[in-house]
Write a protein that holds these residues in place. Structure first.
Motif, PDB file in Angstrom:
ATOM      1  N   LEU A  98      55.446  53.820  43.246  1.00  0.00           N
ATOM      2  CA  LEU A  98      55.419  55.115  42.572  1.00  0.00           C
ATOM      3  C   LEU A  98      56.862  55.585  42.485  1.00  0.00           C
ATOM      4  O   LEU A  98      57.590  55.556  43.490  1.00  0.00           O
TER       5      LEU A  98
ATOM      6  N   THR B  79      57.407  54.037  47.589  1.00  0.00           N
ATOM      7  CA  THR B  79      57.818  55.125  46.707  1.00  0.00           C
ATOM      8  C   THR B  79      59.324  55.035  46.483  1.00  0.00           C
ATOM      9  O   THR B  79      60.081  54.697  47.397  1.00  0.00           O
TER      10      THR B  79
ATOM     11  N   PHE C 156      59.888  58.509  41.294  1.00  0.00           N
ATOM     12  CA  PHE C 156      60.124  59.936  41.096  1.00  0.00           C
ATOM     13  C   PHE C 156      61.605  60.175  40.856  1.00  0.00           C
ATOM     14  O   PHE C 156      62.465  59.521  41.460  1.00  0.00           O
TER      15      PHE C 156
ATOM     16  N   THR D 288      48.697  63.313  48.461  1.00  0.00           N
ATOM     17  CA  THR D 288      47.584  62.459  48.049  1.00  0.00           C
ATOM     18  C   THR D 288      47.871  60.967  48.211  1.00  0.00           C
ATOM     19  O   THR D 288      46.976  60.146  48.024  1.00  0.00           O
ATOM     20  N   HIS D 289      49.091  60.616  48.535  1.00  0.00           N
ATOM     21  CA  HIS D 289      49.450  59.214  48.713  1.00  0.00           C
ATOM     22  C   HIS D 289      50.141  59.021  50.068  1.00  0.00           C
ATOM     23  O   HIS D 289      50.877  59.902  50.524  1.00  0.00           O
TER      24      HIS D 289
ATOM     25  N   ALA E 239      53.524  64.498  45.769  1.00  0.00           N
ATOM     26  CA  ALA E 239      52.711  63.274  45.756  1.00  0.00           C
ATOM     27  C   ALA E 239      52.304  62.837  47.155  1.00  0.00           C
ATOM     28  O   ALA E 239      51.278  62.168  47.328  1.00  0.00           O
TER      29      ALA E 239
ATOM     30  N   ALA F 268      58.619  66.652  43.039  1.00  0.00           N
ATOM     31  CA  ALA F 268      57.471  65.847  42.599  1.00  0.00           C
ATOM     32  C   ALA F 268      57.114  64.797  43.647  1.00  0.00           C
ATOM     33  O   ALA F 268      55.929  64.517  43.888  1.00  0.00           O
TER      34      ALA F 268
END
Length: 233
Positions: free
Chosen positions: A31, A7, A33, A45-46, A42, A38
């Motif tokens: 991912l 991330t 951001f 779920t991740h 996340a 935000a």
């Protein structure tokens, strides 16, 4: 084989794109951001393997976020920041970050550092993920210390790296140079300070007497020795 998830939390779109492109080309999923809110949503779920975090965020204190990630997530936390002062680097490492990269950076270096951290964090098949010693159990699958009554205390990934070094080599002297080499750090005052902080926190979580620790002994001028008997499962 599942690709590691990285991330990226940075409010500069050019930085996010630069990192995402380099990482995806190197075999990672990403991912990105621009806001801490935000990013934190996340996490429900991740489950990232690595979190890249900028300190200068518009909606959150990056250092506070790093500390929370280090305690609550199993991910490796790497700060990427334009703050180049030694104190910023020391503070970031003290709060649980695994590494600190200063902007501007070479994307290839970021990829290399992530790979090095993932290699050092990966448990060896022989060692297992749970270590029992002196009435304690260290659960490296969920980053928690469990006492004899079953009460658990979380530890950060950075603290876990140091604890694992001790548990993999009980009753053997570990010099600072050996620890620095194993952890992929750079010999410096900030690295030494970060090691001191991590060991101090481990002693506190293991309820050691700071004046006379029984498990993690300091051998002044030489390094450290872990004195417990260790079994892995």
């Amino acid at each position: 084989m599942t690709r590691p998830l990285v991330t990226i939390l940075d409010d500069e779109p050019e930085i996010r794109t630069l990192l995402a492109d380099a990482l995806e080309e190197a075999g990672f999923d990403t991912l990105s951001f621009s806001r801490a809110r935000a990013f934190e949503a996340a996490l429900a779920t991740h489950t990232p393997d690595v979190c890249l975090v900028d300190l200068s965020l518009p909606d959150s204190d990056g250092l506070t976020l790093v500390h929370r990630l280090a305690l609550e997530q199993g991910a490796i936390v790497i700060i990427i920041s334009g703050r180049a002062q030694v104190q910023d680097r020391v503070t970031g490492l003290e709060l649980g970050a695994d590494d600190y990269i200063i902007k501007p950076f070479d994307p290839a270096e970021v990829v290399a550092r992530i790979r090095a951290r993932l290699r050092s964090a990966k448990p060896t098949p022989q060692a297992g993920t749970v270590a029992a010693f002196s009435g304690w159990k260290a659960h490296f699958d969920r980053y928690a210390l469990e006492d004899e009554s079953g009460v658990e205390t979380p530890f950060s990934h950075a603290e876990g790296e140091v604890l694992r070094l001790f548990l993999d080599a009980p009753k053997r002297l570990l010099s600072r140079a050996q620890m620095q080499s194993s952890l992929g750090g750079v010999a410096s005052e900030s690295f030494d300070r970060a090691m001191d902080v991590r060991i101090s926190r481990l002693r506190t979580k293991l309820r050691e007497d700071p004046k006379n620790p029984q498990l993690i002994k300091t051998i002044y001028g030489a390094g450290y020795i872990f004195l417990g008997d260790v079994t892995w499962s």
